[in-house]
Scaffold this motif. Structure first.
Motif, PDB file in Angstrom:
ATOM      1  N   ASP A  83       0.845  -1.195   0.000  1.00  0.00           N
ATOM      2  CA  ASP A  83       0.000   0.000   0.000  1.00  0.00           C
ATOM      3  C   ASP A  83       0.880   1.244   0.000  1.00  0.00           C
ATOM      4  O   ASP A  83       1.904   1.294   0.677  1.00  0.00           O
ATOM      5  CB  ASP A  83      -0.921   0.009   1.225  1.00  0.00           C
ATOM      6  N   LEU A  84       0.507   2.235  -0.752  1.00  0.00           N
ATOM      7  CA  LEU A  84       1.316   3.447  -0.894  1.00  0.00           C
ATOM      8  C   LEU A  84       1.062   4.473   0.203  1.00  0.00           C
ATOM      9  O   LEU A  84       1.816   5.428   0.339  1.00  0.00           O
ATOM     10  CB  LEU A  84       1.054   4.080  -2.268  1.00  0.00           C
ATOM     11  N   ARG A  85       0.019   4.268   0.999  1.00  0.00           N
ATOM     12  CA  ARG A  85      -0.358   5.255   2.026  1.00  0.00           C
ATOM     13  C   ARG A  85       0.293   4.926   3.361  1.00  0.00           C
ATOM     14  O   ARG A  85       0.158   3.828   3.884  1.00  0.00           O
ATOM     15  CB  ARG A  85      -1.875   5.294   2.180  1.00  0.00           C
ATOM     16  N   PHE A  86       0.973   5.920   3.941  1.00  0.00           N
ATOM     17  CA  PHE A  86       1.630   5.699   5.221  1.00  0.00           C
ATOM     18  C   PHE A  86       0.623   5.501   6.347  1.00  0.00           C
ATOM     19  O   PHE A  86       0.883   4.734   7.280  1.00  0.00           O
ATOM     20  CB  PHE A  86       2.586   6.849   5.563  1.00  0.00           C
ATOM     21  N   ASP A  87      -0.525   6.151   6.281  1.00  0.00           N
ATOM     22  CA  ASP A  87      -1.508   5.978   7.358  1.00  0.00           C
ATOM     23  C   ASP A  87      -1.997   4.531   7.436  1.00  0.00           C
ATOM     24  O   ASP A  87      -2.256   4.020   8.527  1.00  0.00           O
ATOM     25  CB  ASP A  87      -2.677   6.956   7.226  1.00  0.00           C
ATOM     26  N   VAL A  88      -2.087   3.849   6.312  1.00  0.00           N
ATOM     27  CA  VAL A  88      -2.466   2.434   6.309  1.00  0.00           C
ATOM     28  C   VAL A  88      -1.349   1.609   6.948  1.00  0.00           C
ATOM     29  O   VAL A  88      -1.598   0.730   7.781  1.00  0.00           O
ATOM     30  CB  VAL A  88      -2.766   1.944   4.870  1.00  0.00           C
ATOM     31  N   ALA A  89      -0.113   1.903   6.580  1.00  0.00           N
ATOM     32  CA  ALA A  89       1.032   1.197   7.167  1.00  0.00           C
ATOM     33  C   ALA A  89       1.102   1.448   8.671  1.00  0.00           C
ATOM     34  O   ALA A  89       1.361   0.529   9.450  1.00  0.00           O
ATOM     35  CB  ALA A  89       2.323   1.639   6.493  1.00  0.00           C
ATOM     36  N   LEU A  90       0.858   2.688   9.085  1.00  0.00           N
ATOM     37  CA  LEU A  90       0.933   3.034  10.503  1.00  0.00           C
ATOM     38  C   LEU A  90      -0.111   2.277  11.318  1.00  0.00           C
ATOM     39  O   LEU A  90       0.150   1.853  12.442  1.00  0.00           O
ATOM     40  CB  LEU A  90       0.775   4.549  10.675  1.00  0.00           C
ATOM     41  N   GLU A  91      -1.260   2.066  10.745  1.00  0.00           N
ATOM     42  CA  GLU A  91      -2.304   1.283  11.416  1.00  0.00           C
ATOM     43  C   GLU A  91      -1.814  -0.154  11.661  1.00  0.00           C
ATOM     44  O   GLU A  91      -1.999  -0.707  12.745  1.00  0.00           O
ATOM     45  CB  GLU A  91      -3.556   1.288  10.547  1.00  0.00           C
ATOM     46  N   ILE A  92      -1.158  -0.733  10.673  1.00  0.00           N
ATOM     47  CA  ILE A  92      -0.629  -2.099  10.804  1.00  0.00           C
ATOM     48  C   ILE A  92       0.543  -2.109  11.787  1.00  0.00           C
ATOM     49  O   ILE A  92       0.654  -3.008  12.629  1.00  0.00           O
ATOM     50  CB  ILE A  92      -0.209  -2.649   9.425  1.00  0.00           C
ATOM     51  N   SER A 120      20.610  -1.457  -1.156  1.00  0.00           N
ATOM     52  CA  SER A 120      19.571  -2.363  -1.643  1.00  0.00           C
ATOM     53  C   SER A 120      18.725  -2.939  -0.517  1.00  0.00           C
ATOM     54  O   SER A 120      17.605  -3.392  -0.749  1.00  0.00           O
ATOM     55  CB  SER A 120      20.188  -3.493  -2.467  1.00  0.00           C
ATOM     56  N   SER A 121      19.235  -2.920   0.686  1.00  0.00           N
ATOM     57  CA  SER A 121      18.469  -3.349   1.858  1.00  0.00           C
ATOM     58  C   SER A 121      18.558  -2.268   2.919  1.00  0.00           C
ATOM     59  O   SER A 121      19.637  -1.739   3.186  1.00  0.00           O
ATOM     60  CB  SER A 121      19.017  -4.658   2.431  1.00  0.00           C
ATOM     61  N   ARG A 122      17.412  -1.951   3.498  1.00  0.00           N
ATOM     62  CA  ARG A 122      17.361  -0.923   4.532  1.00  0.00           C
ATOM     63  C   ARG A 122      16.518  -1.407   5.700  1.00  0.00           C
ATOM     64  O   ARG A 122      15.529  -2.103   5.503  1.00  0.00           O
ATOM     65  CB  ARG A 122      16.739   0.354   3.992  1.00  0.00           C
ATOM     66  N   ILE A 123      16.911  -0.984   6.886  1.00  0.00           N
ATOM     67  CA  ILE A 123      16.096  -1.215   8.074  1.00  0.00           C
ATOM     68  C   ILE A 123      15.614   0.145   8.543  1.00  0.00           C
ATOM     69  O   ILE A 123      16.416   1.059   8.774  1.00  0.00           O
ATOM     70  CB  ILE A 123      16.880  -1.931   9.181  1.00  0.00           C
ATOM     71  N   TYR A 124      14.297   0.273   8.655  1.00  0.00           N
ATOM     72  CA  TYR A 124      13.668   1.517   9.096  1.00  0.00           C
ATOM     73  C   TYR A 124      13.228   1.377  10.548  1.00  0.00           C
ATOM     74  O   TYR A 124      12.700   0.335  10.942  1.00  0.00           O
ATOM     75  CB  TYR A 124      12.438   1.822   8.230  1.00  0.00           C
ATOM     76  N   ARG A 125      13.447   2.410  11.337  1.00  0.00           N
ATOM     77  CA  ARG A 125      13.007   2.424  12.733  1.00  0.00           C
ATOM     78  C   ARG A 125      11.723   3.224  12.841  1.00  0.00           C
ATOM     79  O   ARG A 125      11.613   4.330  12.311  1.00  0.00           O
ATOM     80  CB  ARG A 125      14.056   3.063  13.631  1.00  0.00           C
ATOM     81  N   VAL A 126      10.759   2.667  13.557  1.00  0.00           N
ATOM     82  CA  VAL A 126       9.502   3.342  13.803  1.00  0.00           C
ATOM     83  C   VAL A 126       9.676   4.175  15.062  1.00  0.00           C
ATOM     84  O   VAL A 126       9.974   3.658  16.135  1.00  0.00           O
ATOM     85  CB  VAL A 126       8.352   2.325  13.979  1.00  0.00           C
ATOM     86  N   ASP A 127       9.517   5.483  14.947  1.00  0.00           N
ATOM     87  CA  ASP A 127       9.647   6.395  16.074  1.00  0.00           C
ATOM     88  C   ASP A 127       8.478   6.171  17.038  1.00  0.00           C
ATOM     89  O   ASP A 127       7.320   6.286  16.629  1.00  0.00           O
ATOM     90  CB  ASP A 127       9.649   7.827  15.562  1.00  0.00           C
ATOM     91  N   PRO A 128       8.748   5.860  18.304  1.00  0.00           N
ATOM     92  CA  PRO A 128       7.663   5.647  19.263  1.00  0.00           C
ATOM     93  C   PRO A 128       6.719   6.844  19.387  1.00  0.00           C
ATOM     94  O   PRO A 128       5.530   6.682  19.634  1.00  0.00           O
ATOM     95  CB  PRO A 128       8.381   5.393  20.583  1.00  0.00           C
ATOM     96  N   GLN A 129       7.215   8.055  19.196  1.00  0.00           N
ATOM     97  CA  GLN A 129       6.367   9.234  19.258  1.00  0.00           C
ATOM     98  C   GLN A 129       5.362   9.243  18.102  1.00  0.00           C
ATOM     99  O   GLN A 129       4.249   9.698  18.249  1.00  0.00           O
ATOM    100  CB  GLN A 129       7.199  10.512  19.243  1.00  0.00           C
ATOM    101  N   LEU A 130       5.784   8.731  16.979  1.00  0.00           N
ATOM    102  CA  LEU A 130       4.909   8.654  15.809  1.00  0.00           C
ATOM    103  C   LEU A 130       3.735   7.725  16.075  1.00  0.00           C
ATOM    104  O   LEU A 130       2.591   8.047  15.762  1.00  0.00           O
ATOM    105  CB  LEU A 130       5.703   8.173  14.602  1.00  0.00           C
ATOM    106  N   ALA A 155       7.450   0.123  -5.035  1.00  0.00           N
ATOM    107  CA  ALA A 155       6.687   1.375  -4.930  1.00  0.00           C
ATOM    108  C   ALA A 155       6.288   1.696  -3.497  1.00  0.00           C
ATOM    109  O   ALA A 155       6.267   2.856  -3.094  1.00  0.00           O
ATOM    110  CB  ALA A 155       5.446   1.317  -5.821  1.00  0.00           C
ATOM    111  N   GLY A 156       5.994   0.686  -2.696  1.00  0.00           N
ATOM    112  CA  GLY A 156       5.551   0.909  -1.330  1.00  0.00           C
ATOM    113  C   GLY A 156       6.642   1.389  -0.392  1.00  0.00           C
ATOM    114  O   GLY A 156       6.350   1.835   0.719  1.00  0.00           O
ATOM    115  N   GLU A 157       7.889   1.310  -0.804  1.00  0.00           N
ATOM    116  CA  GLU A 157       8.976   1.736   0.083  1.00  0.00           C
ATOM    117  C   GLU A 157       9.010   3.251   0.268  1.00  0.00           C
ATOM    118  O   GLU A 157       9.487   3.739   1.289  1.00  0.00           O
ATOM    119  CB  GLU A 157      10.331   1.241  -0.431  1.00  0.00           C
ATOM    120  N   ASP A 158       8.500   3.990  -0.683  1.00  0.00           N
ATOM    121  CA  ASP A 158       8.547   5.454  -0.588  1.00  0.00           C
ATOM    122  C   ASP A 158       7.916   5.971   0.696  1.00  0.00           C
ATOM    123  O   ASP A 158       8.407   6.926   1.297  1.00  0.00           O
ATOM    124  CB  ASP A 158       7.855   6.105  -1.789  1.00  0.00           C
ATOM    125  N   LYS A 159       6.846   5.347   1.153  1.00  0.00           N
ATOM    126  CA  LYS A 159       6.185   5.809   2.382  1.00  0.00           C
ATOM    127  C   LYS A 159       7.112   5.658   3.585  1.00  0.00           C
ATOM    128  O   LYS A 159       7.069   6.463   4.503  1.00  0.00           O
ATOM    129  CB  LYS A 159       4.867   5.083   2.610  1.00  0.00           C
TER     130      LYS A 159
END
Length: 77
Positions: free
Chosen positions: A12-21, A62-72, A43-47
């Protein structure tokens, strides 16, 4: 619902959908690498690029690890 949520998280391209998950499962880190791109596309990585911090990546990026900010996640509904 987890088997259906994982593809949605990546595709999914929407960050709000990803944030819900992310909130539903308490996800702290997201890996986006060759396997994820092969399975879910890129395409979904842009969010994640736009909203999360990269904490680790391979030299060619080619590989990235993203951290989810607890404040977010604390501000999410």
């Amino acid at each position: 619902s987890r088997p259906e949520d994982i593809p949605e998280l990546y595709e999914d391209l929407r960050f709000d959908v990803a944030l819900e998950i992310i909130n539903r499962y308490g996800i702290d880190y997201i890996l986006y690498g060759d396997v994820e791109r092969g399975r879910y596309g890129s395409a979904g990585e842009d969010k994640f690029i736009e909203n999360l911090d990269v904490v680790c990546q391979t030299p060619l990026g080619s590989s990235r690890i993203y951290r989810v900010d607890p404040q977010l996640t604390a501000m999410a509904p």
